[in-house]
Design a protein around this motif. Structure first.
Motif, mmCIF file in Angstrom:
data_model
loop_
_atom_site.group_PDB
_atom_site.id
_atom_site.type_symbol
_atom_site.label_atom_id
_atom_site.label_comp_id
_atom_site.label_asym_id
_atom_site.label_seq_id
_atom_site.Cartn_x
_atom_site.Cartn_y
_atom_site.Cartn_z
ATOM 1 N N ALA A 97 0.839 -1.197 0.000
ATOM 2 C CA ALA A 97 0.000 0.000 0.000
ATOM 3 C C ALA A 97 0.870 1.241 0.000
ATOM 4 C CB ALA A 97 -0.923 0.000 1.211
ATOM 5 N N SER A 98 0.518 2.212 -0.851
ATOM 6 C CA SER A 98 1.267 3.457 -0.960
ATOM 7 C C SER A 98 0.481 4.605 -0.338
ATOM 8 C CB SER A 98 1.555 3.778 -2.430
ATOM 9 O OG SER A 98 2.044 5.100 -2.572
ATOM 10 N N ALA A 99 1.168 5.449 0.434
ATOM 11 C CA ALA A 99 0.519 6.596 1.056
ATOM 12 C C ALA A 99 0.023 7.595 0.020
ATOM 13 C CB ALA A 99 1.480 7.282 2.019
ATOM 14 N N SER A 100 0.596 7.565 -1.179
ATOM 15 C CA SER A 100 0.214 8.531 -2.209
ATOM 16 C C SER A 100 -0.884 8.013 -3.135
ATOM 17 C CB SER A 100 1.436 8.924 -3.035
ATOM 18 O OG SER A 100 2.009 7.795 -3.667
ATOM 19 N N ALA A 101 -1.404 6.825 -2.889
ATOM 20 C CA ALA A 101 -2.477 6.287 -3.722
ATOM 21 C C ALA A 101 -3.730 7.142 -3.556
ATOM 22 C CB ALA A 101 -2.773 4.843 -3.336
ATOM 23 N N SER A 102 -4.393 7.434 -4.677
ATOM 24 C CA SER A 102 -5.592 8.269 -4.602
ATOM 25 C C SER A 102 -6.609 7.817 -5.643
ATOM 26 C CB SER A 102 -5.253 9.744 -4.797
ATOM 27 O OG SER A 102 -4.800 9.996 -6.111
ATOM 28 N N LEU A 103 -7.868 8.033 -5.310
ATOM 29 C CA LEU A 103 -8.976 7.683 -6.195
ATOM 30 C C LEU A 103 -9.895 8.877 -6.343
ATOM 31 C CD1 LEU A 103 -10.870 5.604 -7.698
ATOM 32 C CD2 LEU A 103 -11.976 5.296 -5.468
ATOM 33 N N VAL A 104 -10.313 9.140 -7.587
ATOM 34 C CA VAL A 104 -11.379 10.103 -7.866
ATOM 35 C C VAL A 104 -12.430 9.373 -8.687
ATOM 36 C CG1 VAL A 104 -12.027 12.263 -8.973
ATOM 37 C CG2 VAL A 104 -9.804 12.075 -7.828
ATOM 38 N N ALA A 105 -13.669 9.351 -8.207
ATOM 39 C CA ALA A 105 -14.769 8.738 -8.951
ATOM 40 C C ALA A 105 -15.815 9.802 -9.225
ATOM 41 C CB ALA A 105 -15.377 7.578 -8.168
ATOM 42 N N LYS A 106 -16.256 9.887 -10.502
ATOM 43 C CA LYS A 106 -17.183 10.934 -10.901
ATOM 44 C C LYS A 106 -18.395 10.332 -11.611
ATOM 45 C CE LYS A 106 -13.348 14.141 -11.867
ATOM 46 N NZ LYS A 106 -12.728 15.003 -12.910
ATOM 47 N N ASP A 107 -19.570 10.827 -11.245
ATOM 48 C CA ASP A 107 -20.805 10.450 -11.941
ATOM 49 C C ASP A 107 -20.907 8.942 -12.124
ATOM 50 O OD1 ASP A 107 -21.525 13.201 -12.330
ATOM 51 O OD2 ASP A 107 -20.006 13.287 -13.895
ATOM 52 N N LEU A 108 -20.628 8.222 -11.054
ATOM 53 C CA LEU A 108 -20.569 6.763 -11.105
ATOM 54 C C LEU A 108 -21.693 6.170 -10.265
ATOM 55 C CD1 LEU A 108 -18.985 4.149 -11.878
ATOM 56 C CD2 LEU A 108 -17.697 4.464 -9.750
ATOM 57 N N THR A 109 -22.350 5.152 -10.793
ATOM 58 C CA THR A 109 -23.350 4.404 -10.042
ATOM 59 C C THR A 109 -22.759 3.059 -9.638
ATOM 60 O OG1 THR A 109 -25.225 5.443 -11.172
ATOM 61 C CG2 THR A 109 -25.629 3.311 -10.142
ATOM 62 N N VAL A 110 -22.866 2.741 -8.361
ATOM 63 C CA VAL A 110 -22.326 1.488 -7.822
ATOM 64 C C VAL A 110 -23.448 0.757 -7.096
ATOM 65 C CG1 VAL A 110 -20.635 0.443 -6.279
ATOM 66 C CG2 VAL A 110 -20.040 2.519 -7.542
ATOM 67 N N ASN A 111 -23.674 -0.505 -7.476
ATOM 68 C CA ASN A 111 -24.702 -1.324 -6.834
ATOM 69 C C ASN A 111 -24.088 -2.648 -6.398
ATOM 70 O OD1 ASN A 111 -27.065 0.395 -7.420
ATOM 71 N ND2 ASN A 111 -26.619 -0.130 -9.550
ATOM 72 N N GLY A 112 -24.456 -3.088 -5.193
ATOM 73 C CA GLY A 112 -23.983 -4.396 -4.760
ATOM 74 C C GLY A 112 -23.501 -4.383 -3.332
ATOM 75 N N ASP A 113 -22.892 -5.484 -2.930
ATOM 76 C CA ASP A 113 -22.483 -5.660 -1.552
ATOM 77 C C ASP A 113 -21.018 -6.085 -1.490
ATOM 78 O OD1 ASP A 113 -24.986 -5.241 0.055
ATOM 79 O OD2 ASP A 113 -25.700 -6.788 -1.322
ATOM 80 N N THR A 114 -20.542 -6.189 -0.267
ATOM 81 C CA THR A 114 -19.176 -6.634 -0.048
ATOM 82 C C THR A 114 -19.165 -7.769 0.970
ATOM 83 O OG1 THR A 114 -17.046 -6.018 0.931
ATOM 84 C CG2 THR A 114 -18.940 -4.712 1.579
ATOM 85 N N ASP A 115 -18.302 -8.725 0.754
ATOM 86 C CA ASP A 115 -18.165 -9.840 1.681
ATOM 87 C C ASP A 115 -16.952 -9.638 2.592
ATOM 88 O OD1 ASP A 115 -19.228 -12.458 2.464
ATOM 89 O OD2 ASP A 115 -17.272 -13.224 1.819
ATOM 90 N N GLU A 116 -16.347 -8.415 2.505
ATOM 91 C CA GLU A 116 -15.126 -8.199 3.278
ATOM 92 C C GLU A 116 -15.143 -6.855 3.994
ATOM 93 O OE1 GLU A 116 -10.851 -7.492 4.154
ATOM 94 O OE2 GLU A 116 -12.013 -6.312 2.746
ATOM 95 N N GLY A 117 -16.307 -6.218 4.029
ATOM 96 C CA GLY A 117 -16.428 -5.087 4.932
ATOM 97 C C GLY A 117 -16.624 -3.714 4.349
#
Length: 370
Positions: A97-117
């Motif tokens: 894992a890098s401290a400088s990792a970054s994510l930008v998400a725009k106008d995104l639809t996300v549906n569903g679940d997670t089995d890991e939290g």
């Protein structure tokens, strides 16, 4: 990628270079995780991704910035994928894992679940995530713990602008968003609805909520899990406008924290609209209200502080927390209920009709009804 087309997503990803934009031309199904180790823009272009990745999240983010542009597209984890861990994991396939990792998400639809939290899982202090006008629905699996999980990670930058987040889980002891000490958390114009809480607990961080609509449908024990917003371990929360509805509106844990309520939010709580717990550590517990409509009881510990400079309250004990900068008016609201209004001592108003102030007696008389 650029002006070159590829017959498979794997080929397109292999060809992409740092700074490139990969644009989908068709709906795709993914059965293995996408590792991102260089800056990349992933544009859904209105298409959909079906996430059938098992025992991992769809994207694995290394030392890079990933931008996901929905443009009307969606990422869906089908109910049949019972081993999905979620959408973005802020570590590469090797677990680095890098401290400088970054994510930008725009106008995104996300549906569903997670089995890991969590749907978005941060892994290192210093990482950043920004969600702009995204719609995220997590339907209620037992292992849903959060939308964004930065639990106990310090110096996280979390930004949520607009969008709708609808979260449910059989586990009621975790809210939607998590970040640790010294993090900067900013929400603006977002609609948050969940049945596990608090919706956001500010743990030693600095959080601002501007014009957000927050609802916590939890009613469980201990009651602080039923709060819309909470501060703990010296966390600082600023609320500016919006609406907040739950069994508890605003809560400060006994580990201490500070809340400032500005603008004119509407805060409604059945057990407590505002709750400031006793301080048991070196951190003070204090809440300052500079405006708004507060419906429900006020619960304040003997070692805690609630300072009301302005606002309208249904709780009969509200005037005892009005500061010297406020004058107290007992009046009735539009429904005919008795309310207690804190009006700044230097107000330009000379009279009130109901909960509305007027700058002249003539104006007040003209507004008054039978």
């Amino acid at each position: 990628v650029g002006t070159t087309g590829y017959a498979s997503l794997d080929d397109a990803l292999a060809a992409a270079k740092s700074g490139d934009t990969l644009t989908l031309l068709k709906d795709v199904e993914c059965t293995k995780a996408i590792e991102v180790n260089q800056d990349l823009t992933f544009c859904l272009n209105g298409h959909s991704i079906t996430n059938n990745v098992a025992n991992s999240r769809l994207f694995r983010l290394g030392d890079a910035k990933l931008t996901i542009e929905g443009k009307g597209g969606a990422i869906t984890t089908p109910e049949s994928n019972t081993k999905s861990y979620g959408l973005v994991d802020f570590q590469n396939m090797s677990g680095a894992a890098s401290a400088s990792a970054s994510l930008v998400a725009k106008d995104l639809t996300v549906n569903g679940d997670t089995d890991e939290g969590s749907m978005f899982r941060l892994r290192s202090s210093g990482q950043s995530i920004e969600l702009d006008n995204c719609n995220v629905t997590m339907a209620g699996k037992t292992n849903n713990f959060s939308v964004i999980n930065g639990y106990r990670l310090t110096d996280i930058k979390m930004t949520v602008n607009g969008g709708v987040y609808d979260y449910s889980s059989a586990n009621k002891s975790a809210g939607m968003f998590q970040a640790g000490a010294n993090s900067t958390v900013t929400f603006s114009g977002a609609t948050l609805t969940c049945d596990g809480g608090p919706v956001y607990e500010c743990v030693g961080a600095d959080a601002t909520f501007t014009d957000c609509n927050v609802t916590n449908n939890t009613s469980t024990t201990p009651s602080y899990l039923n709060a819309c917003l909470a501060a703990s371990n010296g966390g600082k929360v600023t609320v500016d406008g919006g609406s907040f509805t739950g069994d508890i509106g605003m809560h400060i844990y006994n580990s201490g924290g500070n809340m400032t309520i500005d603008g004119n939010p509407t805060i409604t709580g059945t057990t407590a609209a505002l709750e400031v717990d006793n301080t048991t550590t070196a951190n003070e517990s204090s809440m300052t209200v500079n405006g708004g409509t507060v419906n429900g009881p006020l619960v304040v510990g003997t070692k805690s502080e609630l300072a009301i400079n302005e606002g309208t309250f249904t709780a009969s004990n509200a005037p005892q927390y009005f500061t010297d900068n406020a004058q107290s008016v007992a009046t009735t609201d539009a429904a005919g209920n008795t309310v207690y209004v804190a009006v700044p001592s230097d107000t330009e108003y000379v009279a009130m009709v109901g909960t509305t102030g007027y700058a002249s007696l003539d104006d007040a008389l003209a507004a008054a009804k039978s």
